[in-house]
Design a protein around this motif. Structure first.
Motif, short mmCIF file in Angstrom:
data_model
loop_
_atom_site.label_atom_id
_atom_site.label_comp_id
_atom_site.label_asym_id
_atom_site.label_seq_id
_atom_site.Cartn_x
_atom_site.Cartn_y
_atom_site.Cartn_z
N PHE A 227 -14.49 -12.88 27.73
CA PHE A 227 -13.04 -12.79 27.66
C PHE A 227 -12.55 -13.06 26.24
N ALA A 228 -13.07 -14.11 25.63
CA ALA A 228 -12.66 -14.45 24.26
C ALA A 228 -13.10 -13.37 23.27
N ALA A 229 -14.35 -12.92 23.40
CA ALA A 229 -14.85 -11.90 22.47
C ALA A 229 -14.11 -10.58 22.66
N GLY A 230 -13.84 -10.22 23.90
CA GLY A 230 -13.13 -8.96 24.15
C GLY A 230 -11.74 -8.95 23.54
N LEU A 231 -10.99 -10.02 23.71
CA LEU A 231 -9.65 -10.09 23.13
C LEU A 231 -9.71 -10.08 21.60
N ALA A 232 -10.65 -10.81 21.02
CA ALA A 232 -10.77 -10.85 19.56
C ALA A 232 -11.11 -9.49 18.98
N ILE A 235 -8.10 -7.19 19.08
CA ILE A 235 -7.15 -7.53 18.02
C ILE A 235 -7.62 -6.97 16.70
N PHE A 236 -8.91 -7.09 16.42
CA PHE A 236 -9.45 -6.53 15.17
C PHE A 236 -9.20 -5.02 15.12
N GLU A 237 -9.45 -4.34 16.24
CA GLU A 237 -9.28 -2.89 16.26
C GLU A 237 -7.80 -2.52 16.14
N LEU A 238 -6.92 -3.38 16.63
CA LEU A 238 -5.49 -3.11 16.56
C LEU A 238 -5.01 -3.02 15.12
N PHE A 239 -5.62 -3.76 14.22
CA PHE A 239 -5.18 -3.78 12.84
C PHE A 239 -6.07 -2.94 11.94
N THR A 240 -6.81 -2.02 12.53
CA THR A 240 -7.60 -1.07 11.75
C THR A 240 -7.28 0.33 12.22
N ALA A 241 -7.67 1.30 11.46
CA ALA A 241 -7.33 2.68 11.78
C ALA A 241 -8.27 3.24 12.83
N GLY A 242 -7.71 3.97 13.81
CA GLY A 242 -8.52 4.64 14.79
C GLY A 242 -9.10 3.70 15.83
N VAL A 243 -9.95 4.28 16.70
CA VAL A 243 -10.62 3.51 17.74
C VAL A 243 -12.11 3.58 17.46
N GLY A 244 -12.71 2.45 17.10
CA GLY A 244 -14.12 2.41 16.73
C GLY A 244 -14.95 1.62 17.70
N VAL A 245 -16.14 1.22 17.24
CA VAL A 245 -17.08 0.49 18.08
C VAL A 245 -16.48 -0.83 18.55
N ALA A 246 -15.77 -1.52 17.65
CA ALA A 246 -15.19 -2.82 18.02
C ALA A 246 -14.23 -2.68 19.19
N GLY A 247 -13.42 -1.63 19.17
CA GLY A 247 -12.46 -1.43 20.25
C GLY A 247 -13.13 -1.13 21.58
N VAL A 248 -14.17 -0.28 21.56
CA VAL A 248 -14.87 0.08 22.79
C VAL A 248 -15.61 -1.13 23.36
N VAL A 249 -16.33 -1.86 22.49
CA VAL A 249 -17.05 -3.05 22.95
C VAL A 249 -16.08 -4.11 23.45
N GLY A 250 -14.97 -4.27 22.73
CA GLY A 250 -13.98 -5.26 23.15
C GLY A 250 -13.38 -4.92 24.50
N ALA A 251 -13.04 -3.64 24.72
CA ALA A 251 -12.47 -3.24 26.00
C ALA A 251 -13.47 -3.43 27.13
N GLY A 252 -14.74 -3.07 26.88
CA GLY A 252 -15.76 -3.26 27.91
C GLY A 252 -15.97 -4.72 28.25
#
Length: 424
Positions: A227-232, A235-252
């Motif tokens: 839960f903590a890692a997913g939210l973090a 947030i990182f992906e929110l402040f970067t361009a596009g949807v990358g690995v961090a966003g997919v891993v975080g959502a999963g």
């Protein structure tokens, strides 16, 4: 010895003559009987409870000699009614259900210890504990056994002393060869010692890959960390361009954590505090510099971690790993990564005033622009929204965020108009 062998052969031949049964057939009957051994590890959640109940039913359908539960558990998160159902299924089993607590260091504490009240044979490996069974109103339970462990725990020696265990079982193999109905033979090991091994087939079973994943996710430490890692990561992906690995891993991670928290006795206010901490962290992440809101985020994150579960505790190791990890991420790692992703190799940014670029996303009023092949967060006057791919001009810099306007038709701020009118 030779005479005994001859006598044995004569008896077998006599059996063949009288019963018409071949020696090979007699051996195959022993080998066809099965002892099922299933591993019961972790909290009794819906996945594990269904697995144990299904194993009992399948053992009865297959006509197994015995079903052995190899147990290492410290509680249950299913409802009392669901656990009562499991107790009733085991109590009504035609196949004996036996319990071995092991290997060394294992335990059977909390509500799962009540299963000893319906077990046929019980053994414990050295260095294991059992107890704190609590109370369960079920007539199928052997209350004499449960009275020994209702509000205390016993080690293997104490359990044997009070008669809770029915036999010695330092290993699962020693336990199986002593079970009623299990046929064995003596073999000489390399060290010269004579040991017994089962002729009866032993079949091991465990959770399937998917069930194991869901069971692991429903453990308190894993659900909390996911839960903590997913939210973090989101947030990182929110402040970067596009949807990358961090966003997919975080959502999963977030989706899996939500399942785990739904199964576990989590508190709504603990979850709310963890979410609030991430919002506070996000306020400072967009500036690229940890400030007041980062401190607020740390306080709320620690508070949320301490009250996340009701009746289930997190180990101090898990808490330290999570708190230190989040602190490093939001105090150093994430601001640095955001600055790197939205920066240019040039020292100093004053030269960017007046620079032309293009909008990577629509800016209304926030978005992403590209200036000299570098991506930047940007905002514009609400009166002049900018469409994707439009040309833009940099008119100001605030931290790591650029103020931009369209190449043509940029709206002038009312304060500028007021100052210019007053100066004329």
């Amino acid at each position: 010895m030779r005479r005994l062998s001859t006598l044995g052969a004569t008896l077998v031949a006599l059996g063949v003559a009288l019963l018409g049964v071949s020696p090979a057939h007699a051996q195959s009957d022993a080998a066809s009987t099965v002892v099922d051994v299933v591993k019961v590890d972790g909290l009794f959640d819906p996945v594990l409870t269904d697995f144990v109940q299904r194993s009992v039913i399948e053992a009865n359908q297959a006509g197994s000699t015995a079903l052995v539960l190899q147990v290492d558990t410290n509680g249950a998160v299913v409802s009392e009614e669901r656990f009562q159902e499991l107790v009733d299924v085991i109590a009504g089993s035609q196949v004996p259900v036996d319990v071995w607590i092991g290997p060394s260091g294992s335990q059977m504490t909390g509500r799962p210890a009540q299963l000893l009240g319906v077990a046929s044979e019980i053994a414990m490996a050295p260095g294991t504990r059992v107890g704190d069974a609590g109370t369960l109103d079920n007539p199928n339970l052997d209350q004499r056994r449960l009275d020994l462990i209702r509000d205390r725990t016993l080690n293997d020696a104490e359990a044997a002393q009070f008669g809770l265990t029915t036999q010695d079982g330092p290993t699962i193999g020693d336990f199986i060869v002593n079970l009623p109905g299990v046929e064995t033979r003596e073999v000489t090991a390399e060290d010269g010692q004579v040991r017994r091994e089962p002729v009866t087939q032993v079949r091991f079973g465990q959770l399937s890959l998917i069930d194991q994943l869901m069971h692991t996710v429903a453990s308190p430490a894993v659900a909390y960390l996911l839960f903590a890692a997913g939210l973090a990561l989101m947030i990182f992906e929110l402040f970067t361009a596009g949807v990358g690995v961090a966003g997919v891993v975080g959502a999963g991670s977030f989706v899996l954590a939500c399942y785990g928290l739904a199964v576990l006795p989590s508190t709504w206010y603990g979850i709310a505090l963890l979410c609030l901490s991430m919002v506070a962290f996000a306020v400072d992440v967009q500036t690229g510099v940890p400030r007041f809101w980062t401190g607020v985020g740390m306080v709320t994150f620690v508070a949320g971690s301490l009250v996340l579960y009701d009746g289930v505790s997190l180990s101090w190791v898990t808490l330290v790993v999570a708190v230190v990890g989040v602190a490093l991420a939001f105090l150093a790692g994430m601001p640095s990564m955001v600055r790197t992703r939205f920066s240019t190799p040039t020292i100093g940014r004053e030269w960017m005033i007046g620079e032309m670029g293009r909008a990577v996303t629509a800016i209304a009023p926030d978005g992403v622009v590209q200036i000299r092949d570098a991506l930047w967060r940007a905002y514009t006057n609400r009166a002049t929204p900018i469409e994707e791919l439009d040309r833009v001009r940099v008119v100001g810099i605030e931290g790591l965020v650029l103020e931009v306007e369209p190449e043509e038709g940029g709206a002038r701020d009312y304060r500028d108009r007021g100052r210019r009118a007053g100066g004329s």
